[in-house]
Design a protein around this motif. Structure first.
Motif, PDB file in Angstrom:
ATOM      1  N   ARG A   1       4.959 -12.169 -15.495  1.00  0.00           N
ATOM      2  CA  ARG A   1       5.781 -12.856 -14.507  1.00  0.00           C
ATOM      3  C   ARG A   1       6.746 -11.905 -13.799  1.00  0.00           C
ATOM      4  NH1 ARG A   1       5.970 -18.551 -15.182  1.00  0.00           N
ATOM      5  NH2 ARG A   1       5.032 -19.328 -17.113  1.00  0.00           N
ATOM      6  N   ASN A   2       7.039 -12.265 -12.554  1.00  0.00           N
ATOM      7  CA  ASN A   2       8.160 -11.681 -11.787  1.00  0.00           C
ATOM      8  C   ASN A   2       7.976 -10.212 -11.420  1.00  0.00           C
ATOM      9  OD1 ASN A   2       9.584 -14.181 -12.131  1.00  0.00           O
ATOM     10  ND2 ASN A   2      10.168 -13.492 -14.191  1.00  0.00           N
ATOM     11  N   GLY A   3       6.798  -9.673 -11.576  1.00  0.00           N
ATOM     12  CA  GLY A   3       6.593  -8.268 -11.254  1.00  0.00           C
ATOM     13  C   GLY A   3       6.342  -8.039  -9.775  1.00  0.00           C
ATOM     14  N   LEU A   4       6.483  -6.783  -9.355  1.00  0.00           N
ATOM     15  CA  LEU A   4       6.074  -6.359  -8.015  1.00  0.00           C
ATOM     16  C   LEU A   4       4.642  -5.865  -8.135  1.00  0.00           C
ATOM     17  CD1 LEU A   4       9.316  -4.484  -6.922  1.00  0.00           C
ATOM     18  CD2 LEU A   4       8.455  -6.636  -5.982  1.00  0.00           C
ATOM     19  N   VAL A   5       3.712  -6.632  -7.619  1.00  0.00           N
ATOM     20  CA  VAL A   5       2.298  -6.398  -7.862  1.00  0.00           C
ATOM     21  C   VAL A   5       1.710  -5.482  -6.798  1.00  0.00           C
ATOM     22  CG1 VAL A   5       0.026  -7.485  -8.059  1.00  0.00           C
ATOM     23  CG2 VAL A   5       2.047  -8.597  -9.049  1.00  0.00           C
ATOM     24  N   LEU A   6       1.100  -4.386  -7.240  1.00  0.00           N
ATOM     25  CA  LEU A   6       0.304  -3.523  -6.378  1.00  0.00           C
ATOM     26  C   LEU A   6      -1.163  -3.829  -6.662  1.00  0.00           C
ATOM     27  CD1 LEU A   6       2.185  -0.111  -6.669  1.00  0.00           C
ATOM     28  CD2 LEU A   6       1.821  -1.425  -4.573  1.00  0.00           C
ATOM     29  N   ASP A   7      -1.897  -4.197  -5.625  1.00  0.00           N
ATOM     30  CA  ASP A   7      -3.265  -4.679  -5.852  1.00  0.00           C
ATOM     31  C   ASP A   7      -4.261  -3.590  -6.184  1.00  0.00           C
ATOM     32  OD1 ASP A   7      -3.508  -3.460  -3.389  1.00  0.00           O
ATOM     33  OD2 ASP A   7      -4.089  -5.275  -2.296  1.00  0.00           O
ATOM     34  N   GLY A   8      -3.913  -2.318  -5.948  1.00  0.00           N
ATOM     35  CA  GLY A   8      -4.846  -1.227  -6.188  1.00  0.00           C
ATOM     36  C   GLY A   8      -5.626  -0.822  -4.956  1.00  0.00           C
ATOM     37  N   LEU A   9      -5.502  -1.575  -3.872  1.00  0.00           N
ATOM     38  CA  LEU A   9      -6.233  -1.296  -2.637  1.00  0.00           C
ATOM     39  C   LEU A   9      -5.373  -0.562  -1.608  1.00  0.00           C
ATOM     40  CD1 LEU A   9      -8.101  -4.700  -2.265  1.00  0.00           C
ATOM     41  CD2 LEU A   9      -9.029  -2.533  -3.092  1.00  0.00           C
ATOM     42  N   GLY A  10      -4.136  -0.266  -1.966  1.00  0.00           N
ATOM     43  CA  GLY A  10      -3.266   0.477  -1.060  1.00  0.00           C
ATOM     44  C   GLY A  10      -2.279  -0.378  -0.290  1.00  0.00           C
ATOM     45  N   HIS A  11      -2.269  -1.692  -0.540  1.00  0.00           N
ATOM     46  CA  HIS A  11      -1.327  -2.567   0.152  1.00  0.00           C
ATOM     47  C   HIS A  11       0.065  -2.477  -0.482  1.00  0.00           C
ATOM     48  CE1 HIS A  11      -5.282  -4.759   0.918  1.00  0.00           C
ATOM     49  NE2 HIS A  11      -4.915  -4.248   2.075  1.00  0.00           N
ATOM     50  N   GLU A  12       1.045  -2.893   0.278  1.00  0.00           N
ATOM     51  CA  GLU A  12       2.424  -2.885  -0.211  1.00  0.00           C
ATOM     52  C   GLU A  12       2.587  -3.898  -1.351  1.00  0.00           C
ATOM     53  OE1 GLU A  12       4.934  -0.824   0.624  1.00  0.00           O
ATOM     54  OE2 GLU A  12       3.432   0.249   1.810  1.00  0.00           O
ATOM     55  N   PRO A  13       3.555  -3.681  -2.228  1.00  0.00           N
ATOM     56  CA  PRO A  13       3.729  -4.600  -3.362  1.00  0.00           C
ATOM     57  C   PRO A  13       4.257  -5.959  -2.931  1.00  0.00           C
ATOM     58  CG  PRO A  13       5.499  -2.978  -3.304  1.00  0.00           C
ATOM     59  CD  PRO A  13       4.511  -2.557  -2.259  1.00  0.00           C
ATOM     60  N   LEU A  14       3.920  -6.969  -3.712  1.00  0.00           N
ATOM     61  CA  LEU A  14       4.392  -8.318  -3.478  1.00  0.00           C
ATOM     62  C   LEU A  14       4.818  -8.917  -4.804  1.00  0.00           C
ATOM     63  CD1 LEU A  14       4.614 -10.670  -1.348  1.00  0.00           C
ATOM     64  CD2 LEU A  14       2.424 -11.443  -2.232  1.00  0.00           C
ATOM     65  N   ARG A  15       5.939  -9.622  -4.800  1.00  0.00           N
ATOM     66  CA  ARG A  15       6.382 -10.276  -6.023  1.00  0.00           C
ATOM     67  C   ARG A  15       5.460 -11.448  -6.338  1.00  0.00           C
ATOM     68  NH1 ARG A  15      10.896  -9.411  -8.343  1.00  0.00           N
ATOM     69  NH2 ARG A  15      11.882  -8.651  -6.432  1.00  0.00           N
ATOM     70  N   ALA A  16       4.866 -11.407  -7.530  1.00  0.00           N
ATOM     71  CA  ALA A  16       3.920 -12.454  -7.908  1.00  0.00           C
ATOM     72  C   ALA A  16       3.765 -12.482  -9.412  1.00  0.00           C
ATOM     73  CB  ALA A  16       2.569 -12.228  -7.228  1.00  0.00           C
ATOM     74  N   ASP A  17       3.146 -13.537  -9.903  1.00  0.00           N
ATOM     75  CA  ASP A  17       2.813 -13.688 -11.317  1.00  0.00           C
ATOM     76  C   ASP A  17       1.308 -13.528 -11.487  1.00  0.00           C
ATOM     77  OD1 ASP A  17       5.508 -14.429 -11.632  1.00  0.00           O
ATOM     78  OD2 ASP A  17       5.019 -16.545 -11.297  1.00  0.00           O
ATOM     79  N   ILE A  18       0.900 -13.129 -12.696  1.00  0.00           N
ATOM     80  CA  ILE A  18      -0.519 -12.939 -12.997  1.00  0.00           C
ATOM     81  C   ILE A  18      -0.851 -13.704 -14.265  1.00  0.00           C
ATOM     82  CG2 ILE A  18      -2.324 -11.261 -13.579  1.00  0.00           C
ATOM     83  CD1 ILE A  18      -0.655  -9.158 -12.082  1.00  0.00           C
TER      84      ILE A  18
END
Length: 584
Positions: free
Chosen positions: A54-71
């Motif tokens: 929860r609550n992390g800054l997610v980097l998708d691995g494709l080079g996009h900027e991080p987004l706050r999301a849960d996994i």
């Protein structure tokens, strides 16, 4: 007065409008159209999960900027990326203030000697501590002879990280031809092709070569093309430790590209570098060869480790052909003064061609015949007289060591020594060490500007070129075994800004997964395997040095393999969820 009232009213209305716009922006951010795995909207995750991050800054691995999301993770895979306010989970990790990224993929390792016997799981603590969730072994032409049993053992016994492998050309050639320094017969070539085809069917990622090492160095281009075609027939790569990374490096790159083109195989060049003082500043010219091939629609990729020092065996300091001699053969050769003199002269000619005045750039990492040499440079060993060069044939190694450790400064050097230059004395140290079984070395042979130039190339990935590091080992190895990935994030992202954080993570995750055919790994997307790393982007750093190479990194909080935590708050767990990965 009325005018002032109107001004205040306008200001209040403007502030209210700004607050409303901010609230709408926040709402749109939570429902952001997010380019992760084709997801059109940051969804709300419901139901029960095995693990929630929860609550992390997610980097998708494709080079996009991080987004706050849960996994949300279920059955080892990412089941949901979004908002988990209404969801439940058996285990919850709060990643607030930290980056959540796909687990790192180390594309160049050597773990064959670390595989356990029996029913024990494979442990790789130095990789897990770096956030690495998958390693690729079998590089530089050296692999296990048969991949199927290794894969089955990993699947049966478990591992701390996932393991994929190439099939090694040197290994295959030695199985069929021994150490023969010649071209294969048609029957021998057919036997090698059969072994490679079998390995590819078992799940090998491709064929690796180590053309600076015996017996791979004896292979001509036609042999390598024929064997690479077998791997390419099953969509495997040609992965090569070039025939030369120094003065003849340009020609070696051209050879690798020609092999890939003739075999219709993707080419991956391992630990790309410009080696030797005389070659510093040539990285751009070497990269231009790669770019030219890519413009011709060839698939070419490279990897590097983020250091200016390399590490391999002492034998690479011998002139061409001398590397193949066994210790016994070399001892016999060195008994002949003329042979020793010829070897020494050839070594010094190569030294000069590489732009070095002496061997002070070479440091011993591990010398099994004398652990006192570990951590010393060749010039230090020569200066401390730990080995006596040009020893008479009747003087034993034990006698040399006894004499070398004497503190009597009045002992008289041999007459032949007094006539030798510093470089010649150092060359004799190298020859004597090789005669005693050799040593693993660290070579301070690269330039920082070249390292940065190679790193900026579009398709550069990262490989530690390391095996498992054991805390109680007597060696003083290269720090890359514990520092490669944190060093990129600290030195080259945060400090020098050579790469952006999203791009650095892309090179550590989706790029190697796609290049090597690792299936649904390397991205944070629903349906992909839950190989994850959680780290503090502001504090992550390597702490391993050349003097203290086993110091663990800082700032890596969690490493998660297939949804199971193997590193928790910086501490290793006992979990071994890793498995063998076969080419897909």
């Amino acid at each position: 007065m009325r005018r002032r009232y109107l001004i205040y009213l306008a200001a209040a209305l403007w502030l209210a409008a700004a607050c409303l716009a901010g609230a709408l922006w926040l709402q749109r951010t939570r429902e952001h159209i997010w380019p992760l795995g084709g997801m059109s909207r940051l969804q709300r995750c419901t139901g029960h999960y095995d693990l929630a991050v929860r609550n992390g800054l997610v980097l998708d691995g494709l080079g996009h900027e991080p987004l706050r999301a849960d996994i949300g993770v279920r059955d080892g895979r990412i089941a949901c990326v979004g908002i988990m306010e209404a969801a439940e989970a058996q285990q919850v990790i709060d990643a607030a203030g930290q980056i959540v990224a796909p687990g790192f993929i180390d594309v160049h390792t050597h773990i064959e000697k670390n595989l356990p016997n029996g029913a024990a799981p494979f442990l790789a603590p130095n990789f897990a501590r770096q956030g690495v969730t998958t390693i690729i072994t079998g590089n530089c032409g050296r692999s296990v002879p048969s991949l199927a049993p290794m894969f089955e053992q990993l699947d049966r016994n478990g591992a701390q990280v996932n393991v994929a492998s190439l099939i090694g050309h040197n290994t295959v050639r030695r199985q069929v031809m021994g150490a023969a320094a010649r071209a294969p017969t048609p029957q021998e070539l057919a036997a090698m092709e059969q072994l490679i085809a079998r390995a590819m069917s078992a799940g090998a990622l491709g064929l690796s070569t180590g053309l600076v090492y015996a017996p791979g160095m004896y292979a001509r281009r036609d042999e390598l093309i024929a064997l690479t075609r077998v791997a390419a027939a099953q969509r495997g790569l040609y992965v090569t430790h070039l025939r030369d990374e120094g003065a003849q490096g340009m020609a070696a790159i051209q050879e690798a590209l020609a092999i890939g083109a003739a075999a219709n195989a993707p080419v991956h060049i391992s630990h790309f570098k410009a080696q030797g003082r005389g070659q510093w500043g040539t990285a751009a010219a070497r990269l231009a060869l790669v770019d030219e091939a890519r413009r011709k629609q060839m698939h070419v990729s490279i990897d590097q480790y983020p250091y200016t020092a390399s590490s391999t065996g002492l034998e690479v300091l011998l002139p061409a052909g001398g590397e193949s001699e066994s210790s016994a053969q070399l001892r016999q050769s060195l008994r002949n003064p003329q042979m020793r003199a010829r070897l020494r002269a050839a070594m010094l000619a190569q030294l000069q061609a590489d732009g070095w005045p002496d061997y002070s750039f070479a440091r011993v990492a591990y010398c099994p015949s004398n652990l006192a040499f570990n951590g010393l440079s060749i010039n230090q060993i020569a200066d401390r007289r730990l080995t006596r060069p040009a020893a008479p044939p009747h003087v034993t190694s034990a006698a040399l060591k006894e004499r070398a450790t004497r503190t009597d400064e009045a002992q008289t050097p041999l007459a032949s020594e007094r006539a030798l230059t510093e470089a010649e004395r150092q060359a004799d140290v190298i020859l004597d060490l090789l005669a005693e079984g050799g040593a693993q070395m660290i070579y301070f042979d690269m330039d920082e500007s070249d390292v940065a130039a190679i790193m900026k190339h579009d398709d550069t990935m990262f490989g530690s070129d390391s095996g498992v590091r054991l805390e109680n080992a007597p060696a003083i190895p290269h720090p890359r075994g514990l520092g490669t990935f944190p060093r990129v994030l600290a030195r080259y992202v945060r400090e020098q800004q050579t790469l952006s954080l999203p791009d650095a993570v892309r090179r550590m995750t989706s790029l190697p997964a796609q290049t090597f055919g690792l299936g649904q790994r390397g991205q944070i997307s629903a349906g992909y395997w839950a190989d994850l790393v959680i780290f503090d982007a502001q504090h992550v750093a390597d702490q391993a040095t050349y003097e203290q190479p086993l110091a663990p990194p800082r700032g890596i909080a969690y490493t998660i393999v297939s949804g199971v935590v193997v590193l928790e708050r910086g501490q290793l767990t006992t979990a071994t969820p890793g498995r063998a990965l076969r080419h897909q």
